[in-house]
Design a protein around this motif. Structure first.
Motif, PDB file in Angstrom:
ATOM      1  N   ALA A 231      -1.169  -4.673  -6.833  1.00 18.20           N
ATOM      2  CA  ALA A 231      -1.017  -4.801  -5.374  1.00 18.20           C
ATOM      3  C   ALA A 231      -1.299  -6.225  -4.923  1.00 18.20           C
ATOM      4  CB  ALA A 231      -1.956  -3.821  -4.669  1.00 18.20           C
ATOM      5  N   HIS A 232      -2.220  -6.879  -5.601  1.00 17.74           N
ATOM      6  CA  HIS A 232      -2.524  -8.283  -5.285  1.00 17.74           C
ATOM      7  C   HIS A 232      -1.305  -9.176  -5.535  1.00 17.74           C
ATOM      8  CE1 HIS A 232      -4.446 -12.220  -5.419  1.00 17.74           C
ATOM      9  NE2 HIS A 232      -4.041 -12.365  -6.663  1.00 17.74           N
ATOM     10  N   ILE A 234       1.910  -8.260  -5.787  1.00 23.52           N
ATOM     11  CA  ILE A 234       3.118  -7.883  -5.041  1.00 23.52           C
ATOM     12  C   ILE A 234       2.920  -8.031  -3.533  1.00 23.52           C
ATOM     13  CG2 ILE A 234       4.704  -5.986  -4.512  1.00 23.52           C
ATOM     14  CD1 ILE A 234       4.248  -4.921  -7.315  1.00 23.52           C
ATOM     15  N   TYR A 235       1.779  -7.580  -3.048  1.00 18.48           N
ATOM     16  CA  TYR A 235       1.568  -7.522  -1.598  1.00 18.48           C
ATOM     17  C   TYR A 235       0.510  -8.505  -1.090  1.00 18.48           C
ATOM     18  CZ  TYR A 235       4.101  -3.148  -2.248  1.00 18.48           C
ATOM     19  OH  TYR A 235       5.042  -2.201  -2.592  1.00 18.48           O
ATOM     20  N   GLY A 236      -0.094  -9.261  -1.969  1.00 20.67           N
ATOM     21  CA  GLY A 236      -1.090 -10.221  -1.539  1.00 20.67           C
ATOM     22  C   GLY A 236      -2.438  -9.626  -1.211  1.00 20.67           C
ATOM     23  N   VAL A 237      -2.715  -8.426  -1.703  1.00 24.34           N
ATOM     24  CA  VAL A 237      -4.017  -7.796  -1.487  1.00 24.34           C
ATOM     25  C   VAL A 237      -5.102  -8.707  -2.079  1.00 24.34           C
ATOM     26  CG1 VAL A 237      -5.483  -5.852  -2.177  1.00 24.34           C
ATOM     27  CG2 VAL A 237      -3.128  -5.442  -1.433  1.00 24.34           C
TER      28      VAL A 237
END
Length: 394
Positions: A231-232, A234-237
């Protein structure tokens, strides 16, 4: 057809042994250096679990000490050779198992599956002491099938004393022992195997090894950390790939929030897996002896849960799974076994790698491989659990 599978299994075993033997000339990758350092500390008077913290049960200390007693100057080579001998011993056991029913093609699948899995784990195979509990646990299961309950209980207890994970075999095996009216012999064997540790309790607080593991966060390869890191990317979490004491963790606000829930989920999954495995063992033994293939499939359920849903999932944990998965190939659907081997095949895609050991962590492709590995293990666990829950008494 059986002859063809026999030749394939033997060829795989020989090829696997040759490939693994190349590791005898490998340099120290870290863990063995720690084992030797720990022995030096204890020899100098820093008592384990008191003056020098250890994250393993007491019988592991004996394994660390063997190369030191033989020749400390050649510690690395001796350790590697001992692990290599254990690999050959496991293959010999599985070959003998195949020889019991040489006309049955399926009887050669354990040797074939194990040989393939060993190669897939070859980078860490000789560099860790996990082959020791894998062999001792395998012997405990085979002795149990041979109705040598006293010896089986003792070997199981020793395996747990080397590395904790074989403890998940205890309740399902005890359920069968109760059915066979052999639970007293099995229990006496367990007590006998644990007696040195029990006596050691008066001198050393060895149970402190659990505190080291219990204080850890989300180890980078765990199913929770891999999802957060994906998620980090792909989505910048917000997440960070951090090197801690001797391992890598995924940290950050979300990871910190997930840790307590992950512990609850891990505990719940272990309870569920143990209940399903124990119920299945009880039902399967109601009409006679349980075969090695069925027992291995049953024991794989809590073992897979212990690996797949743990907050810690180091590369060598695959070594725990491969021998039992190999035996499970004797019976039932081959897909759960195939998924475990495929999961092992994905490990080299991300470990070892420059990215794994860097502050930036795994890249997107490697993270997908890691996440897929973890999902394969989880699905294999669920598949076996559902299959055993639905299985008829036979």
């Amino acid at each position: 057809m059986a002859l063809m599978w026999k030749k394939a299994a033997i060829a795989a075993a020989i090829t696997s042994t040759v490939i693994i033997s190349l590791g005898l000339s490998a340099g120290n990758q870290g863990d063995i250096a720690w084992y030797q350092f720990a022995i030096h500390q204890w020899a100098a008077g820093a008592l384990p679990y008191i003056g020098h913290m250890v994250e393993y049960p007491p019988y592991a200390l004996i394994i660390f000490g063997l190369p030191w007693l033989i020749d400390d100057s050649r510690y690395l080579l001796i350790f590697l050779v001992m692990a290599f001998i254990i690999d050959i011993a496991i293959k010999a056991i599985l070959f003998r198992l195949g020889q019991k029913k040489p006309e049955d093609s399926r009887s050669w699948l354990p040797l074939l599956a194990y040989s393939i899995g060993a190669v897939l784990c070859s980078y860490v195979y000789l560099q860790r002491f996990d082959l020791w509990p894998a062999l001792i646990g395998l012997i405990a299961v085979l002795l149990f099938i041979d109705r040598k309950h006293l010896s089986s209980g003792a070997m199981l207890s020793i395996a747990v004393g080397v590395k904790l994970y074989p403890i998940v075999f205890g309740l399902p095996m005890l359920a069968i022992a109760i059915r066979e009216k052999q639970w007293k012999r099995f229990a006496i064997g367990i007590i006998a195997g644990a007696l040195p540790i029990l006596l050691l309790s008066f001198v050393l607080p060895w149970w402190r090894f659990a505190l080291v593991q219990g204080s850890r966060g989300l180890q980078a390869e765990s199913i929770y950390a891999s999802a957060i890191w994906l998620a980090h990317l792909i989505y910048g979490v917000p997440a960070f790939w951090i090197h801690t004491t001797a391992w890598f963790e995924v940290q950050g606000p979300i990871a910190s929030a997930v840790v307590p829930w992950a512990r609850i989920f891990f505990g719940a999954s272990m309870i569920a897996a143990t209940v399903i495995a124990t119920r299945s063992a009880w039902r399967a033994s109601s009409r006679g002896a349980v075969g090695i293939g069925r027992l291995s499939r049953i024991l794989l359920i809590p073992l897979l849960a212990f690996v797949a849903f743990n907050l810690v999932l180091s590369p060598q944990y695959m070594i725990w799974l491969i021998p039992m998965a190999a035996l499970a190939a004797l019976e039932g659907s081959i897909w759960p076994v195939a998924m475990i081997l495929l999961a092992a095949a994905l490990v080299p895609a991300f470990y070892p790698s420059y990215q794994y050991f860097s502050a930036n962590g795994l890249d997107l492709l490697q993270t997908w491989a890691l996440f897929a590995r973890n999902m394969l293990l989880a699905v294999s666990c669920i598949w076996l659990a559902v299959s055993e829950w639905r299985a008829r008494v036979s």
